[in-house]
Scaffold this active site. Structure first.
Site, short mmCIF file in Angstrom:
data_model
loop_
_atom_site.label_atom_id
_atom_site.label_comp_id
_atom_site.label_asym_id
_atom_site.label_seq_id
_atom_site.Cartn_x
_atom_site.Cartn_y
_atom_site.Cartn_z
N GLN A 123 -6.19 -8.09 -6.24
CA GLN A 123 -5.68 -7.94 -4.88
C GLN A 123 -4.51 -6.96 -4.90
O GLN A 123 -3.51 -7.18 -5.59
CB GLN A 123 -5.22 -9.29 -4.31
CG GLN A 123 -6.36 -10.25 -3.98
CD GLN A 123 -6.99 -10.85 -5.23
OE1 GLN A 123 -6.28 -11.26 -6.15
NE2 GLN A 123 -8.31 -10.91 -5.27
N LEU A 124 -4.63 -5.88 -4.15
CA LEU A 124 -3.64 -4.82 -4.16
C LEU A 124 -2.24 -5.35 -3.82
O LEU A 124 -2.03 -5.94 -2.76
CB LEU A 124 -4.03 -3.73 -3.16
CG LEU A 124 -3.08 -2.53 -3.06
CD1 LEU A 124 -3.05 -1.75 -4.37
CD2 LEU A 124 -3.49 -1.63 -1.91
N ASP A 125 -1.31 -5.13 -4.76
CA ASP A 125 0.11 -5.47 -4.57
C ASP A 125 0.33 -6.95 -4.28
O ASP A 125 1.31 -7.32 -3.61
CB ASP A 125 0.72 -4.63 -3.44
CG ASP A 125 0.73 -3.15 -3.78
OD1 ASP A 125 0.80 -2.81 -4.97
OD2 ASP A 125 0.67 -2.33 -2.85
N GLU A 126 -0.54 -7.82 -4.78
CA GLU A 126 -0.38 -9.25 -4.54
C GLU A 126 -0.27 -10.05 -5.83
O GLU A 126 -0.33 -11.28 -5.81
CB GLU A 126 -1.55 -9.78 -3.68
CG GLU A 126 -1.54 -9.25 -2.25
CD GLU A 126 -2.56 -9.94 -1.37
OE1 GLU A 126 -3.13 -10.96 -1.82
OE2 GLU A 126 -2.78 -9.47 -0.24
N GLY B 43 0.80 -1.21 0.00
CA GLY B 43 0.00 0.00 0.00
C GLY B 43 0.84 1.26 0.00
O GLY B 43 1.96 1.29 -0.48
#
Length: 267
Positions: free
Chosen positions: A217-220, A192
């Site tokens: 999925q954020l940054d995944e 994040g």
């Protein structure tokens, strides 16, 4: 010609695939393969020398592959990319320089910015730039305006060179495994916003950057490349951020990976 395949793993796949290529008179220049045991998935990237109709080669390969195989045949190894930016210049400028001197391994077709800050440098390198402001616009309308350009240009990859907007699932779904982001952290740590401040507050002694594919999925998303550098107690959060920009440029600059490492990473 580049042949990229992913499918369910089974015995004899390499022999079957290379046999088809041999019968088509295609000489294998390089071959990289990988099996993910956890998903029982097989990945292979083959560079071949020779000519054969793409549709004919697909017909020969498809019956040999189990499950719902994904086959990509690209006669041109150089990829077309569109770059999305906000205000930070370091990643974009490196990409433009590499593109200018033909060391990027890809061709920059267009740059889109949600601020006009990068228009001047794009003009200097004779790369088309479009300013699409997100301000006072619904997110869906903002993204649709970007998508209209992308669908017209049909780039192989969309590179987020410090594009500081979170893309919606619908946008990501339109370009599956084609959006590459540079994250200013050694993922999965410090996901994040403000990762350098997070790292500074935790007293870490290694900072890094991660290039990865964008998913819902954020940054995944699947990781493409990572680097780290050591820091010490004398570094402020601002100094860590300055050092981190050098890693971000290095990790993102070489372009898409040459081999198949993770799902979607066949370039």
């Amino acid at each position: 010609m580049i042949v990229v395949i992913q499918c369910r793993d089974q015995i004899g796949l390499v022999a079957a695939i290379t046999g088809v290529l041999a019968r088509q008179g295609l000489n294998i220049v390089s071959l990289r393969e990988h099996v993910d045991p956890s998903d029982n998935r097989f990945f292979i990237r083959i560079e071949v020398d020779g000519e054969t109709p793409k549709d004919h080669l697909l017909l020969q390969l498809t019956p040999l592959l189990p499950g719902e195989a994904i086959i990509s045949i690209n006669p041109q190894p150089e990829k077309k990319i569109v770059v999305l930016v906000t205000k930070e210049y370091h990643c974009l400028s490196d990409i433009l320089i590499r593109n200018h001197f033909k060391t990027l391994g890809a061709s920059v077709q267009h740059v889109i910015g949600n601020y006009p800050a990068m228009e001047d440098i794009c003009r200097r390198f004779e790369i088309p730039f479009t300013h699409i402001s997100h301000e006072q616009l619904e997110k869906a309308i903002f993204e649709q305006q970007i998508m209209d350009i992308l669908l017209r240009l049909q780039p192989d990859y969309i590179v987020l060179a410090k594009f500081m907007r979170i893309l919606s699932p619908d946008f990501v779904k339109t370009f599956p495994a084609r959006i590459i982001n540079i994250h200013h952290s050694f993922l999965p740590a410090f996901v994040g916003a403000n990762p350098y401040r997070q790292a500074f507050d935790r007293g870490v002694k290694l900072i890094g950057a991660t290039a990865h594919f964008v998913t819902d999925q954020l940054d995944e998303g699947p990781i493409i490349a990572q680097q780290t550098i050591p820091v010490n107690h004398s570094y402020t959060a601002a100094a860590m951020m300055k050092a981190g920009k050098e890693i971000e440029t290095s990790v993102l600059g070489p372009g898409p990976p040459p081999g198949v490492r993770r799902p979607g990473a066949g370039v």
